[in-house]
Scaffold this motif. Structure first.
Motif, short mmCIF file in Angstrom:
data_model
loop_
_atom_site.label_atom_id
_atom_site.label_comp_id
_atom_site.label_asym_id
_atom_site.label_seq_id
_atom_site.Cartn_x
_atom_site.Cartn_y
_atom_site.Cartn_z
N LYS A 7 0.84 -1.20 0.00
CA LYS A 7 0.00 0.00 0.00
C LYS A 7 0.87 1.24 0.00
O LYS A 7 0.59 2.22 -0.69
CB LYS A 7 -0.91 0.01 1.22
CG LYS A 7 -2.33 -0.29 0.94
CD LYS A 7 -3.12 -0.16 2.23
CE LYS A 7 -4.53 0.18 1.91
NZ LYS A 7 -5.35 0.27 3.08
N THR A 8 1.94 1.24 0.74
CA THR A 8 2.83 2.38 0.82
C THR A 8 3.54 2.58 -0.52
O THR A 8 3.69 3.71 -0.99
CB THR A 8 3.86 2.17 1.93
OG1 THR A 8 3.19 1.89 3.15
CG2 THR A 8 4.74 3.38 2.11
N ALA A 9 3.96 1.51 -1.15
CA ALA A 9 4.63 1.61 -2.43
C ALA A 9 3.68 2.15 -3.50
O ALA A 9 4.07 2.97 -4.33
CB ALA A 9 5.16 0.24 -2.84
N LEU A 10 2.43 1.70 -3.47
CA LEU A 10 1.45 2.18 -4.43
C LEU A 10 1.15 3.66 -4.20
O LEU A 10 1.07 4.44 -5.16
CB LEU A 10 0.17 1.35 -4.30
CG LEU A 10 -0.92 1.65 -5.32
CD1 LEU A 10 -0.43 1.35 -6.73
CD2 LEU A 10 -2.16 0.86 -5.01
N LEU A 12 3.16 5.86 -2.80
CA LEU A 12 4.36 6.61 -3.18
C LEU A 12 4.47 6.72 -4.71
O LEU A 12 4.78 7.79 -5.24
CB LEU A 12 5.60 5.94 -2.60
CG LEU A 12 6.92 6.66 -2.85
CD1 LEU A 12 6.87 8.04 -2.22
CD2 LEU A 12 8.07 5.85 -2.29
N SER A 13 4.15 5.64 -5.42
CA SER A 13 4.18 5.67 -6.89
C SER A 13 3.15 6.65 -7.44
O SER A 13 3.42 7.40 -8.39
CB SER A 13 3.90 4.28 -7.46
OG SER A 13 4.87 3.37 -7.04
N ALA A 14 1.96 6.66 -6.88
CA ALA A 14 0.92 7.58 -7.32
C ALA A 14 1.33 9.02 -7.06
O ALA A 14 1.08 9.91 -7.89
CB ALA A 14 -0.40 7.26 -6.63
N SER A 20 5.05 14.42 -11.21
CA SER A 20 5.74 14.52 -12.50
C SER A 20 4.79 14.97 -13.60
O SER A 20 5.18 15.70 -14.52
CB SER A 20 6.39 13.18 -12.86
OG SER A 20 5.40 12.19 -13.01
N LEU A 21 3.54 14.56 -13.57
CA LEU A 21 2.57 15.01 -14.57
C LEU A 21 2.14 16.46 -14.33
O LEU A 21 1.73 17.13 -15.28
CB LEU A 21 1.34 14.10 -14.58
CG LEU A 21 1.54 12.72 -15.20
CD1 LEU A 21 0.26 11.91 -15.11
CD2 LEU A 21 1.99 12.83 -16.63
#
Length: 90
Positions: A7-10, A12-14, A20-21
């Motif tokens: 959940k933390t990785a997801l 952080l990725s989001a 960046s967008l």
């Protein structure tokens, strides 16, 4: 070594993707669309201040109907062919 929470990785990725967008976004220029073309055309035309182009003549419905009726009923006018026009030699 500790395992990271999926959940933390997801999350952080989001977050990285959103940041960046965000740099790609730009303000919309649709309100100014065509202004450069209109300015160029206006700069090529010289009209003294207060002088407007003449109004374009228009045709009302009755006059148009009369013109169409004359085209339907009147015999065609004879056409004259001149020498050298379209290869016709008379």
């Amino acid at each position: 070594m500790t395992r990271s929470n999926p959940k933390t990785a997801l999350t952080l990725s989001a977050l990285v993707l959103a940041v960046s967008l965000g740099g790609c976004a730009s303000p919309s220029s649709e309100g100014d669309f065509g202004n450069s073309v209109r300015a160029m055309i206006a700069s090529q035309k010289y009209r003294p201040v207060g002088e407007e182009p003449p109004a374009v003549p228009t045709m009302d419905g009755a006059r148009a109907a009369g013109s169409v009726e004359r085209q339907r009923t009147a015999p065609p006018a004879p056409q004259r062919i001149y020498q050298g026009m379209g290869g016709a030699e008379l």
